[in-house]
Design a protein around this motif. Sequence first.
Motif, PDB file in Angstrom:
ATOM      1  N   LEU A   1      39.753 -26.147 -18.387  1.00 58.06           N
ATOM      2  CA  LEU A   1      38.729 -25.400 -19.108  1.00 58.06           C
ATOM      3  C   LEU A   1      37.497 -26.284 -19.270  1.00 58.06           C
ATOM      4  O   LEU A   1      37.585 -27.426 -19.711  1.00 58.06           O
ATOM      5  N   ASP A   2      36.354 -25.741 -18.912  1.00 59.66           N
ATOM      6  CA  ASP A   2      35.102 -26.488 -18.858  1.00 59.66           C
ATOM      7  C   ASP A   2      34.326 -26.288 -20.160  1.00 59.66           C
ATOM      8  O   ASP A   2      33.904 -25.171 -20.479  1.00 59.66           O
ATOM      9  N   ALA A   3      34.142 -27.374 -20.899  1.00 57.91           N
ATOM     10  CA  ALA A   3      33.412 -27.289 -22.166  1.00 57.91           C
ATOM     11  C   ALA A   3      31.954 -26.886 -21.962  1.00 57.91           C
ATOM     12  O   ALA A   3      31.295 -26.432 -22.902  1.00 57.91           O
ATOM     13  N   ALA A   4      31.451 -27.029 -20.742  1.00 54.26           N
ATOM     14  CA  ALA A   4      30.066 -26.628 -20.450  1.00 54.26           C
ATOM     15  C   ALA A   4      29.961 -25.166 -20.035  1.00 54.26           C
ATOM     16  O   ALA A   4      28.859 -24.649 -19.862  1.00 54.26           O
ATOM     17  N   SER A   5      31.113 -24.495 -19.872  1.00 52.63           N
ATOM     18  CA  SER A   5      31.125 -23.102 -19.426  1.00 52.63           C
ATOM     19  C   SER A   5      31.163 -22.161 -20.627  1.00 52.63           C
ATOM     20  O   SER A   5      32.081 -22.234 -21.456  1.00 52.63           O
ATOM     21  N   GLU A   6      30.196 -21.262 -20.708  1.00 51.81           N
ATOM     22  CA  GLU A   6      30.171 -20.298 -21.814  1.00 51.81           C
ATOM     23  C   GLU A   6      31.406 -19.413 -21.778  1.00 51.81           C
ATOM     24  O   GLU A   6      31.984 -19.077 -22.826  1.00 51.81           O
ATOM     25  N   LYS A   7      31.842 -19.053 -20.581  1.00 55.46           N
ATOM     26  CA  LYS A   7      33.037 -18.213 -20.443  1.00 55.46           C
ATOM     27  C   LYS A   7      34.276 -18.903 -21.003  1.00 55.46           C
ATOM     28  O   LYS A   7      35.057 -18.308 -21.752  1.00 55.46           O
ATOM     29  N   ASP A   8      34.452 -20.188 -20.666  1.00 55.77           N
ATOM     30  CA  ASP A   8      35.617 -20.930 -21.148  1.00 55.77           C
ATOM     31  C   ASP A   8      35.533 -21.186 -22.648  1.00 55.77           C
ATOM     32  O   ASP A   8      36.545 -21.132 -23.356  1.00 55.77           O
ATOM     33  N   ARG A   9      34.327 -21.461 -23.138  1.00 54.87           N
ATOM     34  CA  ARG A   9      34.171 -21.666 -24.587  1.00 54.87           C
ATOM     35  C   ARG A   9      34.498 -20.389 -25.353  1.00 54.87           C
ATOM     36  O   ARG A   9      35.162 -20.426 -26.391  1.00 54.87           O
ATOM     37  N   THR A  10      34.044 -19.250 -24.827  1.00 55.35           N
ATOM     38  CA  THR A  10      34.328 -17.972 -25.476  1.00 55.35           C
ATOM     39  C   THR A  10      35.829 -17.689 -25.483  1.00 55.35           C
ATOM     40  O   THR A  10      36.378 -17.166 -26.468  1.00 55.35           O
ATOM     41  N   PHE A  11      36.497 -18.034 -24.400  1.00 54.53           N
ATOM     42  CA  PHE A  11      37.952 -17.882 -24.311  1.00 54.53           C
ATOM     43  C   PHE A  11      38.636 -18.702 -25.400  1.00 54.53           C
ATOM     44  O   PHE A  11      39.510 -18.207 -26.125  1.00 54.53           O
ATOM     45  N   VAL A  12      38.222 -19.947 -25.556  1.00 59.30           N
ATOM     46  CA  VAL A  12      38.779 -20.817 -26.600  1.00 59.30           C
ATOM     47  C   VAL A  12      38.449 -20.267 -27.983  1.00 59.30           C
ATOM     48  O   VAL A  12      39.311 -20.272 -28.883  1.00 59.30           O
ATOM     49  N   ASP A  13      37.248 -19.757 -28.162  1.00 59.05           N
ATOM     50  CA  ASP A  13      36.869 -19.186 -29.461  1.00 59.05           C
ATOM     51  C   ASP A  13      37.780 -18.020 -29.839  1.00 59.05           C
ATOM     52  O   ASP A  13      38.197 -17.883 -30.997  1.00 59.05           O
ATOM     53  N   ARG A  14      38.086 -17.163 -28.874  1.00 60.75           N
ATOM     54  CA  ARG A  14      38.945 -16.006 -29.153  1.00 60.75           C
ATOM     55  C   ARG A  14      40.359 -16.443 -29.529  1.00 60.75           C
ATOM     56  O   ARG A  14      40.963 -15.891 -30.458  1.00 60.75           O
ATOM     57  N   ILE A  15      40.881 -17.426 -28.800  1.00 61.49           N
ATOM     58  CA  ILE A  15      42.231 -17.901 -29.104  1.00 61.49           C
ATOM     59  C   ILE A  15      42.267 -18.553 -30.481  1.00 61.49           C
ATOM     60  O   ILE A  15      43.189 -18.320 -31.272  1.00 61.49           O
ATOM     61  N   HIS A  16      41.244 -19.348 -30.783  1.00 59.77           N
ATOM     62  CA  HIS A  16      41.206 -19.997 -32.099  1.00 59.77           C
ATOM     63  C   HIS A  16      41.168 -18.962 -33.222  1.00 59.77           C
ATOM     64  O   HIS A  16      41.873 -19.111 -34.239  1.00 59.77           O
ATOM     65  N   ALA A  17      40.352 -17.931 -33.063  1.00 55.69           N
ATOM     66  CA  ALA A  17      40.230 -16.907 -34.113  1.00 55.69           C
ATOM     67  C   ALA A  17      41.584 -16.244 -34.369  1.00 55.69           C
ATOM     68  O   ALA A  17      41.976 -16.037 -35.527  1.00 55.69           O
ATOM     69  N   ARG A  18      42.317 -15.945 -33.303  1.00 58.52           N
ATOM     70  CA  ARG A  18      43.644 -15.338 -33.459  1.00 58.52           C
ATOM     71  C   ARG A  18      44.599 -16.344 -34.098  1.00 58.52           C
ATOM     72  O   ARG A  18      45.390 -15.997 -34.999  1.00 58.52           O
TER      73      ARG A  18
END
Length: 368
Positions: A308-325
């Motif tokens: 997962l690329d910390a510079a990728s908005e797509k990957d960051r959004t994916f991590v954000d969704r998992i964290h919220a859950r």
Amino acid sequence: MKRLLAKYAVPVARHLPVFLRAPLQRAWHSYALTARNPRLSAAEYAERVSKETEIFDEQEIVHDLPEIYHYWSNKYLRPKLEEFGISNPDEFFAKFLIRSIEEHPGRSVRFVSLGCGNCDTEVRIAGILRDRGFTDFTLECVDINATMLERGAVHAANAGLSKHVVMTRGDFNRWRPDARYDAIIANQSLHHVVELEDLFTSISRALNDDGRFITSDMIGRNGHMLWPEALSILREYWQELPKEKTFNVLLRRYEAEFGNWDCSGSGFEGIRAQDILPLLIERFDFEFFVGFANIIDPFIGRCHGPHLDAASEKDRTFVDRIHARDEAEMLAGNIKPTHMMAVMRKPPFADLACWKHMTPAFCVRKPD
């Protein structure tokens, strides 16, 4: 029988005289350890020590994590800690060591770190103390691995901290201290301990009456596996990963379905992780506690996090969704945190600071 012992033996023992309390607790702990995780034979223990030493001999950087982990921790973990005046793990340890120093003005204070490895964290903490004007302290570093202690001695010397940070070779699985300490540190080391009961007894005996036991560690399922309720949630998100991002970097294999690997089979990694928090609650009172993270772990850790690329908005959004859950399920009590930062005192101590309603007791996941 086991339930009766768990319900009555240990709670009652805490109110008995010491000469009666110790035999009862030893009997229960011996039974409980055998039931949950049979004691290793001398040969098995020696083999695991050899394997553990071999693994860490070559690791000059032990706590390296992928960039996506740092994205997550800075966005989500750091704000939690900042509510308590802490910005990062080094500051966490330093804050409570400084508190111990300030409580004993005019005398030298003594600290010890168990399972210190290369002593990177210990040297940085000692540097924080020195830079803030505290110079009358000693931080003893205990580890079984002589190679790592040698690296630690070099780190301390290069930082000009050799008189403050001293090395002691020893097996913290079987630690028998001959000194008393104002604070005892365990940084990501408790989940390597087989004889937790013995270690916690030794820590309690080695602490001064107003001393602190300060730890940052993993408290999830043994072997760092996920419990079933967390695994089912994780697999929802796992289905979104393209094949190339299911490759397990450490195991060198693709995982179309998350493997839920038990990593406690050869060395000591996560060997009794699920017992850490219940035993601490039994033995100590808490001054500070923050529990965090569960299903987010595999996505930002060493096995799969590098994809997962910390510079990728797509990957960051994916991590954000998992964290919220992840956080919503933990706050609801449906899953329990797999990490903690905690400061403990000898009983009685009643002034607990914790994040929201996530007390140590709330965060325990009892085995089925």
